[in-house]
Design an enzyme around this catalytic site. Structure first.
Site, PDB file in Angstrom:
ATOM      1  N   GLU A 160       0.834  -1.221   0.000  1.00  0.00           N
ATOM      2  CA  GLU A 160       0.000   0.000   0.000  1.00  0.00           C
ATOM      3  C   GLU A 160       0.865   1.266   0.000  1.00  0.00           C
ATOM      4  OE1 GLU A 160      -3.080   0.094  -0.597  1.00  0.00           O
ATOM      5  OE2 GLU A 160      -4.025  -1.724   0.194  1.00  0.00           O
ATOM      6  N   HIS A 175     -12.859  -3.273   2.572  1.00  0.00           N
ATOM      7  CA  HIS A 175     -11.433  -3.508   2.770  1.00  0.00           C
ATOM      8  C   HIS A 175     -10.949  -3.105   4.171  1.00  0.00           C
ATOM      9  CE1 HIS A 175      -7.074  -2.766   1.102  1.00  0.00           C
ATOM     10  NE2 HIS A 175      -7.081  -3.262   2.333  1.00  0.00           N
ATOM     11  N   HIS A 225      -7.500  -3.707   9.073  1.00  0.00           N
ATOM     12  CA  HIS A 225      -8.719  -4.410   8.654  1.00  0.00           C
ATOM     13  C   HIS A 225      -9.618  -4.644   9.867  1.00  0.00           C
ATOM     14  CE1 HIS A 225      -6.419  -6.247   4.946  1.00  0.00           C
ATOM     15  NE2 HIS A 225      -6.442  -4.927   4.938  1.00  0.00           N
ATOM     16  N   HIS A 278      -3.113   1.845   8.433  1.00  0.00           N
ATOM     17  CA  HIS A 278      -4.202   1.166   7.709  1.00  0.00           C
ATOM     18  C   HIS A 278      -4.411  -0.202   8.334  1.00  0.00           C
ATOM     19  CE1 HIS A 278      -6.450  -1.113   4.857  1.00  0.00           C
ATOM     20  NE2 HIS A 278      -5.410  -1.851   4.522  1.00  0.00           N
TER      21      HIS A 278
HETATM   22  O1  2HA Z   1      -0.668  -5.160   3.512  1.00  0.00           O
HETATM   23  O2  2HA Z   1      -3.590  -4.603   4.092  1.00  0.00           O
HETATM   24  O3  2HA Z   1      -4.225  -3.444   1.865  1.00  0.00           O
HETATM   25  C1  2HA Z   1      -1.811  -5.858   3.261  1.00  0.00           C
HETATM   26  C2  2HA Z   1      -2.946  -4.931   3.128  1.00  0.00           C
HETATM   27  C3  2HA Z   1      -3.269  -4.420   1.796  1.00  0.00           C
HETATM   28 ZN    ZN Z   2      -5.507  -3.671   3.590  1.00  0.00          ZN
END
Ligand code: 2HA
Ligand code: ZN
Length: 262
Positions: free
Chosen positions: A112, A207, A137, A135
């Site tokens: 990313e 995502h 999940h 970032h």
């Molecule tokens: O690095 O989260 O968006 C893996 C991720 C890609």
């Molecule tokens: Zn990701």
């Protein structure tokens, strides 16, 4: 450097403990320009990479980012073994990646990286004090992006504001909604960069979430606040009722309070 690594490792550990970082999911980057780095003796160059888009405001700047394919839980234990250092070219057309000399296999930065560098580019251009981009999940937030009626900046922001007062106070500029785009792509980087200065948090449809702050832990806090709102919303729905939520008037009072305290 030590305090950046500590912040990065602590945050990576939190992401893992929260259940937001399966396998190699998520990425963190920090602008560490100005921090002393003994590159010649400590780091090995992995090579020069031409960037698919130029980042004109971050020429000659230094960043550290989770390496591609590495796990958050491993970053938490040993950030230098699981992160890459990036030096952007003087004009921002590409970068040289580095990895610590104690690492056995060369490390390359996160997939990313286009989004991370695009965000740092805007932050530097706007002289923002923010240096950390996280970032992750987060399942509750991702779950809500599968609900058609929440797939907009307006609807998603309203959802988090109405569930708990803290979200309206600490995320007064709301949640920027980026519809699903290919992970790691230049498209997602551009869409994200276009939103960072207007919102406190970005949601990537189907995502994950991306937050920007002075430190990694502060960026984590923003995602954690929105995650609590999402969890409460889903808990109410699971219990078979629609949450009443704060009123528009209550929300707008709290947002004003939040903006005054910035
Ligand atoms: O690095 O989260 O968006 C893996 C991720 C890609
Ligand atoms: Zn990701």
């Amino acid at each position: 450097m030590k305090s950046i690594l500590k912040d990065l490792a602590t945050t990576a550990g939190l992401l893992w403990q929260k259940g937001w970082a399966e396998a190699n999911a998520g990425n963190i980057s920090v602008n560490m320009t100005g921090v002393e780095l003994d590159l010649e003796s400590e780091f090995i160059a992995s090579g020069h990479v031409v960037s698919p888009v130029a980042f004109r405001s971050i020429g000659n700047r230094w960043f550290i980012a989770k390496a591609s394919g590495k796990r958050m839980r491993d970053v938490a234990h040993d950030p230098l073994q699981n992160c890459a250092v990036i030096h952007v070219d003087s004009k921002g057309d590409g970068y040289i990646g580095y990895y610590h000399k104690s690492v056995k296999e060369p490390l390359i930065p996160t997939s990313e990286l286009p989004s991370h560098l695009a965000v740092h580019d805007i932050l530097v251009k706007q002289k923002s004090p923010s240096r950390a981009v996280v970032h992750t999940h987060c399942p509750e937030l991702i779950a809500l992006t599968h609900l058609r009626e929440l797939q907009s900046t307006e609807a998603f922001s309203k959802l988090v504001w109405k569930m708990i007062p803290e979200c309206a106070v600490f995320l007064p500029h709301g949640v920027g909604y980026v519809p699903y785009l290919v992970p790691g792509s230049v498209d997602i980087a551009k869409a994200t960069a276009a939103m960072v200065s207007q919102h406190d948090l970005i949601i990537w449809g189907k995502h994950g979430a991306l937050a920007i702050a002075g430190t990694c832990e502060e960026a984590f806090d923003k995602i954690d606040l929105a995650a609590k709102a999402a969890f409460l919303f889903l808990t109410c729905r699971n219990a078979g009722f629609e949450p009443e939520g704060l009123t528009n008037q209550q929300i707008s009072f709290l947002r004003t309070l939040g903006k005054e305290n910035e």
